[in-house]
Each structure stands twice: as C-alpha cells, then as structure tokens.
Scaffold this motif. Structure first.
Motif, PDB file in Angstrom:
ATOM      1  N   THR A  91       5.922  27.976   0.632  1.00 33.18           N
ATOM      2  CA  THR A  91       7.113  28.720   1.035  1.00 33.18           C
ATOM      3  C   THR A  91       7.232  28.663   2.548  1.00 33.18           C
ATOM      4  N   TYR A  92       8.395  28.208   3.025  1.00 32.38           N
ATOM      5  CA  TYR A  92       8.668  28.124   4.457  1.00 32.38           C
ATOM      6  C   TYR A  92       9.366  29.391   4.920  1.00 32.38           C
ATOM      7  N   TRP A  93       8.927  29.903   6.063  1.00 32.32           N
ATOM      8  CA  TRP A  93       9.473  31.131   6.632  1.00 32.32           C
ATOM      9  C   TRP A  93      10.317  30.790   7.853  1.00 32.32           C
ATOM     10  N   MET A 136      14.079  27.753  13.107  1.00 33.89           N
ATOM     11  CA  MET A 136      13.131  26.648  12.942  1.00 33.89           C
ATOM     12  C   MET A 136      13.805  25.458  12.263  1.00 33.89           C
ATOM     13  N   PHE A 137      14.689  25.740  11.310  1.00 34.96           N
ATOM     14  CA  PHE A 137      15.472  24.661  10.710  1.00 34.96           C
ATOM     15  C   PHE A 137      16.335  24.002  11.775  1.00 34.96           C
ATOM     16  N   ARG A 138      16.988  24.810  12.621  1.00 36.26           N
ATOM     17  CA  ARG A 138      17.886  24.270  13.642  1.00 36.26           C
ATOM     18  C   ARG A 138      17.127  23.430  14.670  1.00 36.26           C
ATOM     19  N   GLN A 139      15.902  23.839  15.012  1.00 34.37           N
ATOM     20  CA  GLN A 139      15.097  23.039  15.934  1.00 34.37           C
ATOM     21  C   GLN A 139      14.932  21.623  15.402  1.00 34.37           C
ATOM     22  N   HIS A 140      14.667  21.520  14.102  1.00 33.25           N
ATOM     23  CA  HIS A 140      14.475  20.202  13.495  1.00 33.25           C
ATOM     24  C   HIS A 140      15.808  19.479  13.362  1.00 33.25           C
ATOM     25  N   GLU A 141      16.838  20.213  12.948  1.00 38.00           N
ATOM     26  CA  GLU A 141      18.147  19.603  12.701  1.00 38.00           C
ATOM     27  C   GLU A 141      18.737  19.000  13.973  1.00 38.00           C
ATOM     28  N   THR A 142      18.432  19.595  15.109  1.00 35.83           N
ATOM     29  CA  THR A 142      18.943  19.094  16.386  1.00 35.83           C
ATOM     30  C   THR A 142      17.960  18.150  17.082  1.00 35.83           C
ATOM     31  N   GLY A 143      16.779  17.937  16.480  1.00 34.84           N
ATOM     32  CA  GLY A 143      15.787  17.049  17.075  1.00 34.84           C
ATOM     33  C   GLY A 143      15.045  17.639  18.248  1.00 34.84           C
ATOM     34  N   ARG A 144      15.049  18.954  18.342  1.00 36.45           N
ATOM     35  CA  ARG A 144      14.413  19.606  19.493  1.00 36.45           C
ATOM     36  C   ARG A 144      12.894  19.508  19.426  1.00 36.45           C
ATOM     37  N   ALA A 145      12.282  19.320  20.572  1.00 34.63           N
ATOM     38  CA  ALA A 145      10.824  19.375  20.703  1.00 34.63           C
ATOM     39  C   ALA A 145      10.507  20.055  22.029  1.00 34.63           C
ATOM     40  N   PRO A 146       9.465  20.889  22.078  1.00 38.47           N
ATOM     41  CA  PRO A 146       8.556  21.211  20.966  1.00 38.47           C
ATOM     42  C   PRO A 146       9.236  22.091  19.911  1.00 38.47           C
ATOM     43  N   ARG A 147       8.681  22.045  18.698  1.00 37.65           N
ATOM     44  CA  ARG A 147       9.195  22.880  17.620  1.00 37.65           C
ATOM     45  C   ARG A 147       8.040  23.284  16.718  1.00 37.65           C
ATOM     46  N   SER A 173      18.602  21.695   2.825  1.00 36.00           N
ATOM     47  CA  SER A 173      19.851  20.935   2.804  1.00 36.00           C
ATOM     48  C   SER A 173      20.412  20.767   1.395  1.00 36.00           C
ATOM     49  N   VAL A 174      19.540  20.636   0.406  1.00 34.95           N
ATOM     50  CA  VAL A 174      20.035  20.379  -0.952  1.00 34.95           C
ATOM     51  C   VAL A 174      20.206  21.655  -1.777  1.00 34.95           C
ATOM     52  N   THR A 175      19.853  22.804  -1.198  1.00 30.57           N
ATOM     53  CA  THR A 175      19.986  24.057  -1.959  1.00 30.57           C
ATOM     54  C   THR A 175      20.952  25.051  -1.315  1.00 30.57           C
ATOM     55  N   ASP A 176      21.496  24.699  -0.153  1.00 28.69           N
ATOM     56  CA  ASP A 176      22.454  25.590   0.512  1.00 28.69           C
ATOM     57  C   ASP A 176      23.699  24.786   0.875  1.00 28.69           C
ATOM     58  N   PRO A 177      24.767  24.876   0.079  1.00 27.21           N
ATOM     59  CA  PRO A 177      25.966  24.062   0.331  1.00 27.21           C
ATOM     60  C   PRO A 177      26.694  24.432   1.614  1.00 27.21           C
ATOM     61  N   ASP A 178      26.411  25.599   2.191  1.00 21.68           N
ATOM     62  CA  ASP A 178      27.100  26.030   3.404  1.00 21.68           C
ATOM     63  C   ASP A 178      26.332  25.692   4.682  1.00 21.68           C
ATOM     64  N   LEU A 179      25.181  25.068   4.539  1.00 16.66           N
ATOM     65  CA  LEU A 179      24.337  24.780   5.696  1.00 16.66           C
ATOM     66  C   LEU A 179      24.869  23.572   6.463  1.00 16.66           C
ATOM     67  N   ARG A 180      24.885  23.674   7.795  1.00 19.48           N
ATOM     68  CA  ARG A 180      25.255  22.521   8.618  1.00 19.48           C
ATOM     69  C   ARG A 180      24.086  21.555   8.658  1.00 19.48           C
ATOM     70  N   ILE A 181      24.323  20.332   8.196  1.00 21.26           N
ATOM     71  CA  ILE A 181      23.216  19.380   8.028  1.00 21.26           C
ATOM     72  C   ILE A 181      23.557  18.029   8.639  1.00 21.26           C
ATOM     73  N   ASN A 182      24.291  18.012   9.744  1.00 21.01           N
ATOM     74  CA  ASN A 182      24.760  16.747  10.325  1.00 21.01           C
ATOM     75  C   ASN A 182      23.654  15.710  10.466  1.00 21.01           C
ATOM     76  N   ARG A 183      22.512  16.149  10.996  1.00 20.60           N
ATOM     77  CA  ARG A 183      21.430  15.196  11.275  1.00 20.60           C
ATOM     78  C   ARG A 183      20.787  14.659  10.000  1.00 20.60           C
ATOM     79  N   PHE A 184      20.973  15.342   8.877  1.00 20.71           N
ATOM     80  CA  PHE A 184      20.297  14.944   7.646  1.00 20.71           C
ATOM     81  C   PHE A 184      21.202  14.218   6.650  1.00 20.71           C
ATOM     82  N   LYS A 185      22.495  14.057   6.969  1.00 18.21           N
ATOM     83  CA  LYS A 185      23.402  13.443   6.002  1.00 18.21           C
ATOM     84  C   LYS A 185      22.987  12.016   5.647  1.00 18.21           C
TER      85      LYS A 185
END
Length: 257
Positions: free
Chosen positions: A70-72, A80-91, A233-245
């Motif tokens: 389970t991810y928190w 934390m999702f947004r850090q990854h989605e935008t490619g931010r580092a460190p994360r 990304s595959v369980t929340d249809p309202d999530l912004r997922i530009n980087r993962f499309k």
C-alpha cells in the motif's frame, strides 16, 4: 495459488534453488538497476532460456512469493505521485509492504536523488492495519522524511507475485513480478494487469551478464514501471497523467503482443 502462479512455480522449479541466507552474501558493489516490461508468454520462454545459468530463490519450499503493498501519500495533493509525474528529483515514496507467505510487514521509504540513485530504508511493523489505525512506524517515518502518518493516508494498494533469479556467478539478481492487481482507496476502483510482467535487473556493471543476450533475443526492452504511479493512473479516471499516457499505451501493446 492461482493457475498462473502455479505454472510459474513449476517452471521456476526447473532451476536449482538458492536460499535467503545464500542471497544475503551477494554484494553488488557497482550496481546498476534497470526495469524491463514483457508479458506472460515471453516470461515462460525466458525461464526456459535461463536454465543452466540461474538459481531461483526458494523460501519455505516455494519459488513464487506473493506480496501486498500500500502506497501512502498526501491525499489532498498526491504530492509524491506529482513528484514522479513531473519527473522531479529528488523524490520519495512511502509504502507498507507485506510478504504474504510469512505475514511479515514493513513500513518503507524509497528515495531517488538528483543523480538517479535509489535508496530504501524500512522498519518492521505489526501489520498494515497497525500503521493505519495505531500509527505504527510513525517515529521511523518522521526520522526519514520529516512527515508523520497523520500527514498521509493510503492511496493505492497492489498485489503481485514475484520470483527472484540469481546468476551462477552471483553478480546479478532479477526480480520478476506478475499477476499485478491494483486497488484505489479513494475511488474504490480495481484494475488487473494479469498479462504484464515487470523485470528488474540489478547487476554488477563490471561483469558479463547472461541475461542481457536473452533479453535481446526475446526483444524485451527497458521500460519504466512505477507500481504506485501506474496503479493510480489506471484506477482514477480524474487523475492528470500527462507523463504516463505514452507509457500506458506501451503497456497495453506489450500485454496484447
């Protein structure tokens, strides 16, 4: 054990076993990590080709190990999702992982620095429920991240099966995850990727690798796959997922190949 896990268990039994104690002696001092994406039919061919070059990890007589994670995250911002989605580092990511065969659970923190290096620290906790309802592991979390459990909440859960292979020279380790299922705590949506296989190769970059020619032969290519981010990304249809499309399109093509 379901049919797919049983099939993979039988194939992994064609490889000689290696114990956890023997695994603990493996030190990859100049380690490189790379993930690869494939499907179940190709995994079965890969396991056939690894005979004569690899051990399969065995725990309590089993080669297939089921995991629940389970991810928190901050449920208001999904920072934390947004850090990854935008490619931010460190994360960083925070997760609770249970080894279902032994019912042992850890609260874990994974961090990636500006140089792409990943580190993981963890502390054993009684259970996921103890983290959720009793704050188990809060002191550890505060020490490692400056956050408290009251700042976060469970976002995405997953279950999957894993086999672990080690080459005879003990210079590389492969974790192979399959039967991946997701659950979103906010939307209550579920999703399965039963035909997707995620391979992570951890190797000593100075040493020859017996798996790399096999990966090339089977046309298994490097690909990123974050179980938290893909699961969200595959369980929340309202999530912004530009980087993962594009990644989701690739995952679909691999599954259907």
């Amino acid at each position: 054990m379901d049919k797919l896990a049983n099939d993979i268990e039988l194939m992994a039994r064609q490889l000689p076993p290696i114990t956890l104690k023997e695994m603990s002696g493996i030190r990859l001092m100049n380690r490189t990590d790379q993930k690869y994406l494939t499907n179940v039919p190709t995994l079965k061919r890969l396991l056939e080709l690894t005979r004569g070059s690899y051990y399969a990890q065995e725990i309590d007589g089993q080669r297939v190990s089921p995991y629940a994670t389970t991810y928190w995250d901050d449920l208001q911002t999904l920072g934390m999702f947004r850090q990854h989605e935008t490619g931010r580092a460190p994360r960083q990511k925070v997760r609770v992982r249970t080894y279902l065969n032994s019912d042992i659970t850890f609260l874990e923190v994974k961090k990636k620095d500006n140089h792409g290096k990943t580190s993981k620290s963890r502390v054993q906790v009684p259970s996921l429920e103890a983290v959720m309802h009793e704050g188990a592991g809060d002191d550890f979390l505060a020490e490692k991240t400056g956050l408290h459990l009251c700042d976060l909440g469970p976002a995405v859960g997953n279950r999957f099966n894993r086999i672990t292979l080690v080459n005879y020279d003990k210079t590389e380790r492969l974790t192979i995850d399959f039967g991946i299922q997701f659950y979103n705590y906010a939307t209550e949506n579920r999703a399965s990727m039963n035909n997707i296989v995620v391979i992570e190769l951890k190797r000593d970059g100075r040493c020859p690798s017996p798996i790399l020619p096999i990966l090339r032969q089977l046309r298994i290519k490097p690909a990123g796959f974050s179980k938290y981010c893909i699961g969200a990304s595959v369980t929340d249809p309202d999530l912004r997922i530009n980087r993962f499309k594009k990644r989701l399109v690739k995952i679909r093509k691999v599954a259907e190949a």
